[in-house]
Enzyme design. Structure first.
Site, mmCIF file in Angstrom:
data_model
loop_
_atom_site.group_PDB
_atom_site.id
_atom_site.type_symbol
_atom_site.label_atom_id
_atom_site.label_comp_id
_atom_site.label_asym_id
_atom_site.label_seq_id
_atom_site.Cartn_x
_atom_site.Cartn_y
_atom_site.Cartn_z
ATOM 1 C CG HIS A 64 -0.433 0.274 2.512
ATOM 2 N ND1 HIS A 64 -0.155 -0.712 3.434
ATOM 3 C CD2 HIS A 64 -0.114 1.441 3.121
ATOM 4 C CE1 HIS A 64 0.303 -0.163 4.540
ATOM 5 N NE2 HIS A 64 0.342 1.146 4.374
ATOM 6 C CG ASP A 109 0.155 -4.056 2.946
ATOM 7 O OD1 ASP A 109 0.561 -3.482 1.902
ATOM 8 O OD2 ASP A 109 -0.102 -3.450 4.003
ATOM 9 C CB SER A 203 2.839 2.126 6.049
ATOM 10 O OG SER A 203 1.571 2.114 6.627
#
EC number: 3.4.21.-
Length: 257
Positions: A64, A109, A203
């Site tokens: 992402h 992910d 992230s």
């Protein structure tokens, strides 16, 4: 509410060659300048992620975190004070679990980035080895990054923060997030009483358990660091064959189901 741990449009990063947004770990302390030579900053458009250098030419981060105009900074500690080891790279190639680049909060992910040029090892640039064994529930894990240190308000430090959290049973995260499936290739990690957590802007960064690179920051509760709302991390060990295959030039390799 859940939060994909990316933030946008937060702070202009003062660099001699670029201006980008920035963020950090909740409840952590300032990382020692010598403890994160593998940690990278990944910028795209007005967003920021972390990442991990796994050899001189490859970086592992979250799917992402993909975007246009991507820049990768290595050897960085202070965003305001440059050091002689800091390097900038852009992606030469990006690889995902499937060609459609699809992922969910609990599956796939993960993104592998080949740099346009290799980097040389230095005092502040060195790769982190891939794990040699699977993670164990109960392990003490280190999470780090330039994400926000407060939530839901945003507070942006100059240097990365590091925090120790625990690797928890997956069922703890299922109790916190009922939408999770019965099985998943994600790790559950945090502090049950809250107070320490990865958060927006972290992230793609590493989760290091007992000295091994076991997870990639993916998502978690919003606000961050709430009691009984741990974070979710992509399981690196489960994707070893996929990672090693692409690095070896085998583009037919597939992610685990």
């Amino acid at each position: 509410m859940v939060l994909i741990r990316v933030l946008a449009n937060l702070l202009i990063l003062q660099l001699s060659y670029a201006q980008k947004s920035s963020e950090l770990v909740i409840g952590g302390d300032e990382c020692n300048i010598n403890e994160h030579p593998f940690l990278v900053l990944v910028y795209y458009d007005d967003y920021q992620c972390g990442g991990t250098l796994i050899n001189e030419e490859w970086v592992l981060t979250a799917a992402h975190c993909n975007g246009e105009n991507m820049e990768i900074y290595l050897g960085m500690h202070s965003k305001k004070v440059p050091n002689k080891d800091r390097r900038r790279r852009v992606p030469k190639e990006k690889f995902f679990c499937d060609s459609s680049k699809t992922y969910t909060k609990w599956n796939k992910d993960i993104m592998l980035i080949r740099l346009d040029r290799p980097v040389r090892k230095s005092a502040h640039i060195a790769p982190l080895s891939l794990p040699s064994s699977p993670p164990s529930v109960g392990s003490v894990c280190r999470v780090m990054g330039w994400g926000t240190i407060t939530s839901p308000q945003v507070t942006l430090p100059d240097v990365p923060r590091c925090a120790n959290i625990n690797l928890l049973d997956y069922e703890v995260c299922r109790a916190a997030y009922p939408e999770l499936p019965a099985t998943s290739r994600t790790l559950c990690a945090g502090i049950l009483e809250g107070g320490k957590d990865s958060c927006g802007g972290d992230s793609g960064g590493p989760l290091i358990c007992n000295g091994q690179f076991q997870g990639i920051v993916s998502w978690g509760g919003d606000p961050c660091a709430q009691p009984h709302e741990p974070g979710l991390y992509t399981n690196v060990f489960d994707h070893l064959d996929w990672i090693k295959g692409f690095i070896a030039g085998n583009t037919d390799v597939t992610c685990p189901p």
